[in-house]
Every structure is written in C-alpha cells, then in structure tokens.
Scaffold this active site. Sequence first.
Site, short mmCIF file in Angstrom:
data_model
loop_
_atom_site.label_atom_id
_atom_site.label_comp_id
_atom_site.label_asym_id
_atom_site.label_seq_id
_atom_site.Cartn_x
_atom_site.Cartn_y
_atom_site.Cartn_z
CD GLU A 1 -2.56 -1.64 0.09
OE1 GLU A 1 -2.88 -0.79 -0.75
OE2 GLU A 1 -2.80 -2.87 -0.08
CD GLU B 1 -3.63 -2.94 -7.35
OE1 GLU B 1 -2.69 -3.40 -6.68
OE2 GLU B 1 -4.41 -2.06 -6.91
N1 B3K Z 1 -6.25 -1.28 -4.56
C1 B3K Z 1 -6.85 -2.07 -3.52
C2 B3K Z 1 -7.84 -3.06 -4.01
C3 B3K Z 1 -9.20 -2.53 -4.21
C4 B3K Z 1 -10.16 -3.64 -4.54
C5 B3K Z 1 -11.46 -3.13 -4.96
N2 B3K Z 1 -12.39 -4.20 -5.22
C6 B3K Z 1 -5.83 -2.78 -2.70
C7 B3K Z 1 -4.52 -3.00 -3.33
O1 B3K Z 1 -4.38 -3.66 -4.33
O2 B3K Z 1 -3.57 -2.47 -2.84
ZN ZN Z 2 -2.55 -2.88 -4.87
#
Ligand code: B3K
Ligand code: ZN
Length: 891
Positions: free
Chosen positions: A299, A321
């Site tokens: 994160e 991602e």
């Molecule tokens: N970006 C979020 C994931 C969100 C999911 C939405 N259904 C967590 C992550 O990949 O860091």
């Molecule tokens: Zn992520």
Amino acid sequence: MPSPDTAVRRTDYTPPAYLIDTVDLAFDLDPGNTTVTNRMRVRRNPQAAGAALLLHGQELELLGIEIDGAPCHDHRLTPDGLLIEHPPQDFELRLVTRCHPQENTSLMGLYVSNGNFFTQCEAEGFRKITYFLDRPDVMATYTVTLRADRQRYPILLANGNLAEQGELPDGRHYAVWHDPFKKPSYLFAVVAGQLVCREERIRIGSGEEKLLQVWVEPRDLPKTAHAMASLIHAIRWDEQRFGLALDLERFMIVAVSDFNMGAMENKGLNVFNTKYVLADAQTATDVDYGNIEAVVGHEYFHNWTGNRVTCRDWFQLSLKEGLTVFRDQEFSADMMGTESGRAVKRIEDVRVLRQAQFPEDAGPMAHPVRPDSYVEINNFYTVTVYEKGAEVVRMYQTLLGRDGFRRGMDLYFARHDGQAVTCDDFRQAMADANGRDLTQFSRWYSQAGTPRVKVTGHHDAAARTYTLTLRQECPKVGVEMLPGTPDKLPFHIPFAVGLLDTSGHDLPLRLQGDDGAAATTLVLDFTEAEQRFTFVDIDEPPLPSLLRNFSAPVIVEHEYTVDELAFLMAHDSDPFNRWEAGQRLATRQLLAHVEAIRRGELPSVDTFVIDAFRQVLRDDTLDPAYRELALTLPGESYLGEQMDEIDPAAIHAARQYMRQRLATALHTEWLAAYHNHQTPGDYRPDAASAGQRGLKNLALSYLSELNDTHVTQTAQVQYEHANNMTDRLAALNALVNGGQSAQEAASAALAEFYSRFEQEPLAIDKWFALQAMQRATGAQRVIDTIRTLLQHPAFTLKNPNRARALIFSFCAGNPAQFHAADGSGYAFWADQVLALDALNPQVAARLARVLDRWRKYTPALRGAMLDALNRVAAHQGLSKDVREIVDKAIG
Ligand code: B3K
Ligand code: ZN
C-alpha cells in the site's frame, strides 16, 4: 455469457466530457443518516466531445442542487446517477445528498464497523458518497470537513494534511483536511470514531520530517509495533531502490475489522483489514508477520505507483497492481536479508501463481493482464491482474537488467507524474529509456492463457555444440474462444537457462555468433513459435537447467529422467530450480499414484522420492526455510491442474499415502529435525527464527501422520507450552489432523484455544479456518462440522474475515471434503453464495468463483457442480457481481 450491452469494453474509452478541478466536501456524520454537501468546480473538457454532464451516483438521496449559487432545475435522476443536460462551460456545482452508513453491508462507500465510520471507494464506491465523475481519469484537489459528535467520534481523519479543527455547538466538533495532491475519487477516504494511534516521526533522505501514524481501536494499540516498523522499512526501501520519497507531511494507516479485501492505498490515509496490521507473539503467526510487512509495503508503494501516476481507466488496473505487487515482492525479498531468503520468497510467490493464477488462466474467467471487457470491475481484481501482472513487470527487469529497469521507472515518472495513463505508456517508458523495441512484449498484456514451452536438447560432439530447441504454444482460453477473436501470436519470453556438466558445475555459456563474455546463466530472447539456440564449446552432453528463477510465467515441458531430476535437485546452482526439480519428481510420483488409485490398485512404493527427500532433510547446509519448501509436497489443487480430469478424492488419497510413506520412512530424521530446530527464549519473528519454526512444524505435521500416541503427546506439550501463535496453531493442527489417536486431545485443545482467544477476533478466525480445512477422521463428514459451526455464536456472515475463515476455507481449502461425492459441498456453496450476495456482492462473487473450473472435474462431480451453478443462476435479483461469474462459468 453476459448480454453484450451490460459489458464495458476497453476500446469504448472516451475522455470525460467535463473535468472537476476542486472538490469541497462537508460530512455531517451520523450512522443512520449522513448528509454530504459537495461543492465542486466543474468545466468542459477541451479534449472531449459531448455537452451533457452525467454524474455517477448510487443509493443516494438528493436533497439539493445549485449551479453558481442558484437552484438548478435542468437535471434528472437516471439509474446510473444525475444527469444535467445543459450545464455552463465552467461553474460551481453544489449538491446535498444523504446516505445510510449503518445499513451499508456492502462495505463500499461510507459504512460503519464496530461503531466507527470508514470508507472504501475503489473501484466505484465514491458514487455511494456523492454524485461525481467517479472514474480514475478525473483528478481533483479535495478539501474535506468532517462534523460529528465529539464523544462518539473523537477522531476525524481524511486524506492529506489537517488544516483546522475545533468545537461546534451541541457537543459536536469538526476537522478540516486538505490534500495538496490531485487524485481520482477512488483514492478518497474518511475515517471517524474512537481510535488511538502509535506514532513516530522520521526524517527522510531530503532531511524533511514526516509524521507516521497507525490508528486502531484502543485495545489493539500494543499490536501495532510490527506494522509501524514495516512502514518505516518500506519508506526507506523505496527511497533507496527507486529514489521515490514520501511526499506528504503525514502518512496514516487505519485498521478496520470489517473489510472486503486486504487493504486500500487511499492517499495518505491507508485503510487496512486488521489482519494485515495487528500482530503480537500470542495472536499472529510468522506468516502473518510476513504478510503484514508485504501489505504495508504494497500500500505504501502505491503512493507512487498508483497514486502519483494512476490508471486512465479500469482496464489498466495492472499498471498499478502488477507493478506494485512486483515492488512488494522485491521489498519482501530484500528484507529476508540473504540469498537463500530471496529464493524462499521467490518460490512462495511462484507457488501462489501456479496454484491460483494458472487455473484462472485456463478457466472461464481467463482474461489478459489488461482485460478487454468486464461486467463488474470488482470481479477483475484477480490473480491474473495482480500476480501475473507482477510477473510481466518482472520480465521487463529480466530483459533490461536492474539498472535498465530503474531507468525505465525514472522515465515513467518524469513523463507521467500527476497523470492517469495506460499500460502502453509504461511499456513505452521502459522501451525508450533502454533503446529497446518492446512491441512484441505487448502481447503479454493482450493475450490470455499460460504459454507452454516444449524444450528439446541436442549435443553435437563433433561440433562441440549444444542446441536447445524451444517451441511455444498458447491455445485460446476464456473470452478468446468467442467467434471473431484474432489468432494468438508468439510471446516475447525471457527464458533463463544454465547448463550443468557431469560434476554438477555450471558451464560457461556462449551462443553461436555471440562474442560477448561467457556467463553461467543466459536469458534467451525467445520470440518465435519455434527457435533454436546453439551454445558453443560444449564438450560433453550437458544437463539443462531451464527457466531459472522462473524467468517467465510459462509451463516448461521437458523429458527429464528421474535421475536427471535428482541430479538437478542436488547440484543446480539456481536455488529455484533445485526446488523445482524436487517438485517435478514428487509430482510425477504423485500423479502415478493417483492413476493407480483410480484404477483401484494400491500405489506402488518408489524409493527415489524418499531418498531425495531424505537428502534434503539431512542437509544442514541448506536453510531450514528452504528445506521446509522443498519437503512440502505439491498441493492438491496444483496436482489437479496437472490432470486431464480432476478427481479430488483420488488426489487426496495419493498425497496422504505419500505423506504417510515419508513420515514412516524418515521417522528418525523428522524427529531429529523436530528437536534440532527449537527456538527457545522470547519469540522473534525474523526470517531465521521463522525458518526454524517452519521446518520444526513441518516435521510435526509429517509425524502426526503416524497415528502414534507419542506424537500426540509431543503436540500436546507444544500446544500447552507455546509462547507464540505459530507453534500453538501448528500443534493444534497436528492434533486435529492427527487421526483417531489424537481425537480426544484435539477436542480439548480446540476448546482451550477458543476460550483462550475468545476476545481476539483474528485468532478466532484461525480457529474456524483450521476446522474448515481439517481432514475427515473415520466416518466423520467435515460438512457436518461446518454446518454446526455456522450456528456458532461467534459466526457471522457480515464480517468478511469470518465468512472467509469458515466458508472459503472449506470450499477452496479443503478440496477432498468440499468435492464429496454426495454433492453436499456444492449445496452448501450455493446456499452461502446466495446468503452472502444479499449482504455483500463483492465477497459473494469471490465465493462464486470456487466452481469456475467445474468442467475439468470427473463427470459425476461435474453434473452436481453444474446443478449448483444453475441453482444460483436461477435466483432472482442476483447482484451483477455474482451474475457475471456464474454466467461465465456456465457458459
Ligand atoms: N487497490 C486495492 C484493491 C481494491 C479492490 C477493490 N475491489 C488494494 C490494493 O491492491 O492495494
Ligand atoms: Zn494494490
């Protein structure tokens, strides 16, 4: 298949007709009725056509609407939101809306958990808070005012920096937060409630001081040290490895126990599932400690890869991602501190890819890393977008080298900071920074499926050459099978190889016609359907070590003999391939056993696996963590994927048979390993201690196959005296799966565990999960235990962690019991998908995916699985989340 008009298509992208520059939001927080006043500056997008403004909105009550201070009558509500037909070119829009956080069980938008307020906006949750252009390419500057009862909600948090706070009449108070960085709405967050924090001030490389906070419920404060340490490590690592510094004055993490996924990277205000924040020796395992470090890192790394540079549209999800998973994998590997630790991390990551992503890539939900269409975007937060996406990013690094990759990253930020961009922009930055043509590489983004690479080798004694012939193929899968989809073309595969001589040493490698310096591992640029690579100065037939360090997400097919695999297992200088050779050896043997069992025969006893395992177990030069991985048999789902038809009962029987054989044949060695890898003294979660515990507890789990009262006693003693959760849980597991002789002790320990941890939700989740994944003892059906546990006072479907602990662990983590021949598992699955869908469609859709691969099972199971799928599909009022999954599965 979903009807075409409900699907969103990548090629339909158009820029937004309007842009929003600033957003002023004021929340009057109340669990029943929260009022949101939204004042924003809106203007026509000079780059786009279209005059009407459609603001997304869901489950909102519109209380007021003004344009430039005057009531607006030129608007109407549509199923998707609020339509203003003829707005001015540039104006201020003021909207007042109401929502109902207390009733929000979807955990998207604004909701209440344990009496506190939280938000979740990615992907499309902001539209449940206010009307907005809720798409990632609309980036605005936010100022947020929170007003609430001071006693019930003493803490008021939002993105960015605290600008002002103070008292209001009637026991209320307020806080104003300003986020100086433009961001898309999916990164918006607010939190309010009774929370406390651990905080630290650190100085980053530039000398600037930063405030770091980890917010939790008061009783959890002692469990925040590891998350804070992980955050500091992540901040340092990103500066060092990528030159990326923390840009805000403060960075906050908040833990919440009701959360749909692991964590969320909201700008400056990360919201985390408690599972990925809270840790102490008593309640968290070594694996939890590792996961917390990885998720905190993940994160935090999004702050640059995702937040500073974001996605143009949701089809580009892997841009942030895949890249951020790659970064967290590298971070965790570096934190392991040793080469062997790096290898352990790599093996673990590849195991996840093979167990979860390869099946996805071969089933009805198969999609490219950059999908072409979706019905519900939340269904595309997949292992393909994340883990295969990370492998795609890793391949850039393999092709360009670490320095080349860094040059590409630098150029990417220089070009795109503050923008919403595409996967192609990232690839172009990598190509331009290195003067490389990466056109063919783009197929990794556009084609789905796992390529198979067939390898043959030929030694020419007279010419002193060795030639490897590589052939790749990747048949159509998933949506690619629809008529009109173009044929698939060869991938650009970085294929790392080494050649071992007869004494097991690496040969120096030089390709014919290449006069560069020789290396012991070469990365072959494999770009054609079939390609030959000839190595020179090779006197004797070598043994190839293929796809070293798993240099590409492909399946390698090569006819190794058992002796060759044993040789690689003992000598390969590439630790990944040493492990791989052992897994191939075990897989081959296990699959033969499965076939024997299916024919009604007894599996024949082979000694080569036992000998190879004995050698690893005894080899004290190898790290315990590495040995633990090498001695763990391939999982049941992985084995199923290797078969034409999955037969879960036979697979389970074969694997159990092999475990029992290994337990008996290596009894002395397991006992020695158990006693030699104790970790006396205070609990420490570092990699070396965790490795010791890992091997020791693996030994205990093999020993527990023996149905022996001495082992039961050992496990009981370990359970009672454990000073940490890793050992306590491993002992409980050994008892619960320890056969008849351990049953009484198992029941007692389960009861003890429950009362010891009754007030610790994350530990109680482990208690549910362990029982859900247990093997059957005697005539017991695990499904009956599961149905009883559903009635347990501590069980609730509303908490996703709890639902996952019991239901998902059983349906996805206990294949032999879930796929019981009487169909009881499937009936349970259908009941739970429907029950969850009424509360939380996102979580329900995850569970729905468990039956994705129904076509690959034996005919008897297939029919029962299809019946269950049809039962769910026939349900009226299914969410679009679950609808998309079951429709695709049924096909
Ligand atoms: N970006 C979020 C994931 C969100 C999911 C939405 N259904 C967590 C992550 O990949 O860091
Ligand atoms: Zn992520």
